[in-house]
Structures are given as structure tokens and as C-alpha cells.
Scaffold this motif. Structure first.
Motif, PDB file in Angstrom:
ATOM      1  N   TYR A 196       0.833  -1.197   0.000  1.00  0.00           N
ATOM      2  CA  TYR A 196       0.000   0.000   0.000  1.00  0.00           C
ATOM      3  C   TYR A 196       0.868   1.247   0.000  1.00  0.00           C
ATOM      4  O   TYR A 196       1.959   1.252   0.563  1.00  0.00           O
ATOM      5  CB  TYR A 196      -0.934  -0.005   1.222  1.00  0.00           C
ATOM      6  N   VAL A 197       0.354   2.306  -0.613  1.00  0.00           N
ATOM      7  CA  VAL A 197       1.064   3.575  -0.689  1.00  0.00           C
ATOM      8  C   VAL A 197       0.224   4.646  -0.002  1.00  0.00           C
ATOM      9  O   VAL A 197      -0.968   4.771  -0.276  1.00  0.00           O
ATOM     10  CB  VAL A 197       1.318   3.992  -2.155  1.00  0.00           C
ATOM     11  N   ASP A 198       0.863   5.383   0.900  1.00  0.00           N
ATOM     12  CA  ASP A 198       0.266   6.596   1.452  1.00  0.00           C
ATOM     13  C   ASP A 198       1.042   7.742   0.815  1.00  0.00           C
ATOM     14  O   ASP A 198       2.177   8.034   1.205  1.00  0.00           O
ATOM     15  CB  ASP A 198       0.376   6.625   2.975  1.00  0.00           C
ATOM     16  N   GLY A 199       0.446   8.352  -0.177  1.00  0.00           N
ATOM     17  CA  GLY A 199       1.132   9.379  -0.967  1.00  0.00           C
ATOM     18  C   GLY A 199       1.231  10.724  -0.284  1.00  0.00           C
ATOM     19  O   GLY A 199       1.942  11.607  -0.762  1.00  0.00           O
ATOM     20  N   THR A 200       0.510  10.900   0.813  1.00  0.00           N
ATOM     21  CA  THR A 200       0.562  12.129   1.611  1.00  0.00           C
ATOM     22  C   THR A 200       0.720  11.720   3.064  1.00  0.00           C
ATOM     23  O   THR A 200      -0.173  11.922   3.892  1.00  0.00           O
ATOM     24  CB  THR A 200      -0.725  12.956   1.400  1.00  0.00           C
ATOM     25  N   LEU A 201       1.849  11.152   3.382  1.00  0.00           N
ATOM     26  CA  LEU A 201       2.108  10.507   4.673  1.00  0.00           C
ATOM     27  C   LEU A 201       1.837  11.403   5.868  1.00  0.00           C
ATOM     28  O   LEU A 201       1.226  10.972   6.845  1.00  0.00           O
ATOM     29  CB  LEU A 201       3.556  10.009   4.705  1.00  0.00           C
ATOM     30  N   GLY A 202       2.299  12.633   5.825  1.00  0.00           N
ATOM     31  CA  GLY A 202       2.116  13.524   6.972  1.00  0.00           C
ATOM     32  C   GLY A 202       2.677  12.899   8.235  1.00  0.00           C
ATOM     33  O   GLY A 202       3.772  12.359   8.229  1.00  0.00           O
ATOM     34  N   GLY A 203       1.909  12.939   9.314  1.00  0.00           N
ATOM     35  CA  GLY A 203       2.349  12.358  10.583  1.00  0.00           C
ATOM     36  C   GLY A 203       2.144  10.868  10.690  1.00  0.00           C
ATOM     37  O   GLY A 203       2.504  10.262  11.686  1.00  0.00           O
ATOM     38  N   GLY A 204       1.536  10.247   9.681  1.00  0.00           N
ATOM     39  CA  GLY A 204       1.406   8.801   9.649  1.00  0.00           C
ATOM     40  C   GLY A 204       0.146   8.234  10.281  1.00  0.00           C
ATOM     41  O   GLY A 204       0.090   7.054  10.582  1.00  0.00           O
ATOM     42  N   GLY A 205      -0.873   9.043  10.472  1.00  0.00           N
ATOM     43  CA  GLY A 205      -2.098   8.576  11.106  1.00  0.00           C
ATOM     44  C   GLY A 205      -2.783   7.448  10.345  1.00  0.00           C
ATOM     45  O   GLY A 205      -3.105   6.405  10.923  1.00  0.00           O
TER      46      GLY A 205
ATOM     47  N   VAL B  45      10.129  17.189   8.040  1.00  0.00           N
ATOM     48  CA  VAL B  45       9.678  17.156   9.434  1.00  0.00           C
ATOM     49  C   VAL B  45       8.554  16.139   9.584  1.00  0.00           C
ATOM     50  O   VAL B  45       8.530  15.354  10.542  1.00  0.00           O
ATOM     51  CB  VAL B  45       9.245  18.560   9.923  1.00  0.00           C
ATOM     52  N   ALA B  46       7.633  16.128   8.630  1.00  0.00           N
ATOM     53  CA  ALA B  46       6.549  15.144   8.656  1.00  0.00           C
ATOM     54  C   ALA B  46       7.095  13.728   8.540  1.00  0.00           C
ATOM     55  O   ALA B  46       6.638  12.818   9.246  1.00  0.00           O
ATOM     56  CB  ALA B  46       5.558  15.427   7.528  1.00  0.00           C
ATOM     57  N   LEU B  47       8.086  13.528   7.693  1.00  0.00           N
ATOM     58  CA  LEU B  47       8.688  12.193   7.550  1.00  0.00           C
ATOM     59  C   LEU B  47       9.323  11.735   8.857  1.00  0.00           C
ATOM     60  O   LEU B  47       9.194  10.567   9.237  1.00  0.00           O
ATOM     61  CB  LEU B  47       9.737  12.193   6.435  1.00  0.00           C
ATOM     62  N   GLU B  48       9.994  12.625   9.547  1.00  0.00           N
ATOM     63  CA  GLU B  48      10.612  12.265  10.836  1.00  0.00           C
ATOM     64  C   GLU B  48       9.544  11.928  11.879  1.00  0.00           C
ATOM     65  O   GLU B  48       9.700  10.990  12.657  1.00  0.00           O
ATOM     66  CB  GLU B  48      11.517  13.382  11.337  1.00  0.00           C
TER      67      GLU B  48
END
Length: 109
Positions: A31-40, A62-65
Motif C-alpha cells: 500500500y502507498v500513502d502518498g501524503t504521509l504527513g504524521g502517519g495517522g 519534518v513530517a517524515l521524521e
């Protein structure tokens, strides 16, 4: 700056049940989350995968971290990519993926 972010409340997906119902993450799917953000969304997808894979894409470092911390329990299933989702075809090619089982873009209207 990242240390000031509470990763458990960085992003609370509002339509999570609907997303999971439509995406239907499978145990061994990719699966791909193309707008990961904070990972919710990604956290809940990962919880449903046993030997599957999640590709998380975001252009915000920053969101990736934050997502990396939030998804740390599932690190073996997660590949994080610093890029823009508009490059998804190139990203999947670089990861040698010719098919995925589902994709999510939380564009926040």
C-alpha cells in the motif's frame, strides 16, 4: 523543532473508518500513502499488515521524521520516501514495484 511534536497527536485522521473500508488493507499487500504527513492513516494500515509493505511518501522532512517515530514499531514493513506524490510512478519504479494493492492520498480539502 521535531522534538516539540507529539507524534501521537500530530495528525488524527477524521475519516479513518471510511478509508480503511475502501482501502481494505490485506495482510500481505503493498500500500502507498502518498501524503504521509504524521502517519495517522499509515499506522492503522500497518497494524493490519503481517508481511505486507507500506510505502509512505511526503515532501516535508519534518513530517517524515514524525511519521518515522510514529511507525517505528512497524519499521520492517515501512519504506519512507522523501518526494512529492506527483512522482509516484518514478518512486514505484525506483522501488522495483510493478503493482500495488492500494493507494491513499489525503488531500485535505
Amino acid at each position: 523543532m521535531l522534538n516539540d511534536i507529539n507524534t501521537s497527536s500530530y495528525h488524527t485522521p477524521i475519516m479513518l473508518p471510511q478509508v480503511l473500508s475502501l482501502l481494505r488493507p490485506e495482510r500481505g499487500g503493498t500500500y502507498v500513502d502518498g501524503t504521509l504527513g504524521g502517519g495517522g492513516h499509515s499506522l492503522e494500515i500497518c497494524r493490519r499488515l503481517t508481511n505486507g509493505r507500506l510505502i509512505g511518501v511526503d515532501r516535508d522532512e519534518v513530517a517524515l521524521e514524525a511519521a518515522k517515530k510514529r511507525l517505528s514499531r512497524h519499521a520492517r514493513k515501512v519504506t519512507l520516501v522523501h518526494d512529492n506524490f506527483e512522482n509516484i510512478a518514478l518512486i514505484l519504479d525506483a522501488l522495483n514495484l510493478d503493482k500495488i494493492d492500494g493507494m491513499l492520498f489525503d488531500l485535505g480539502v
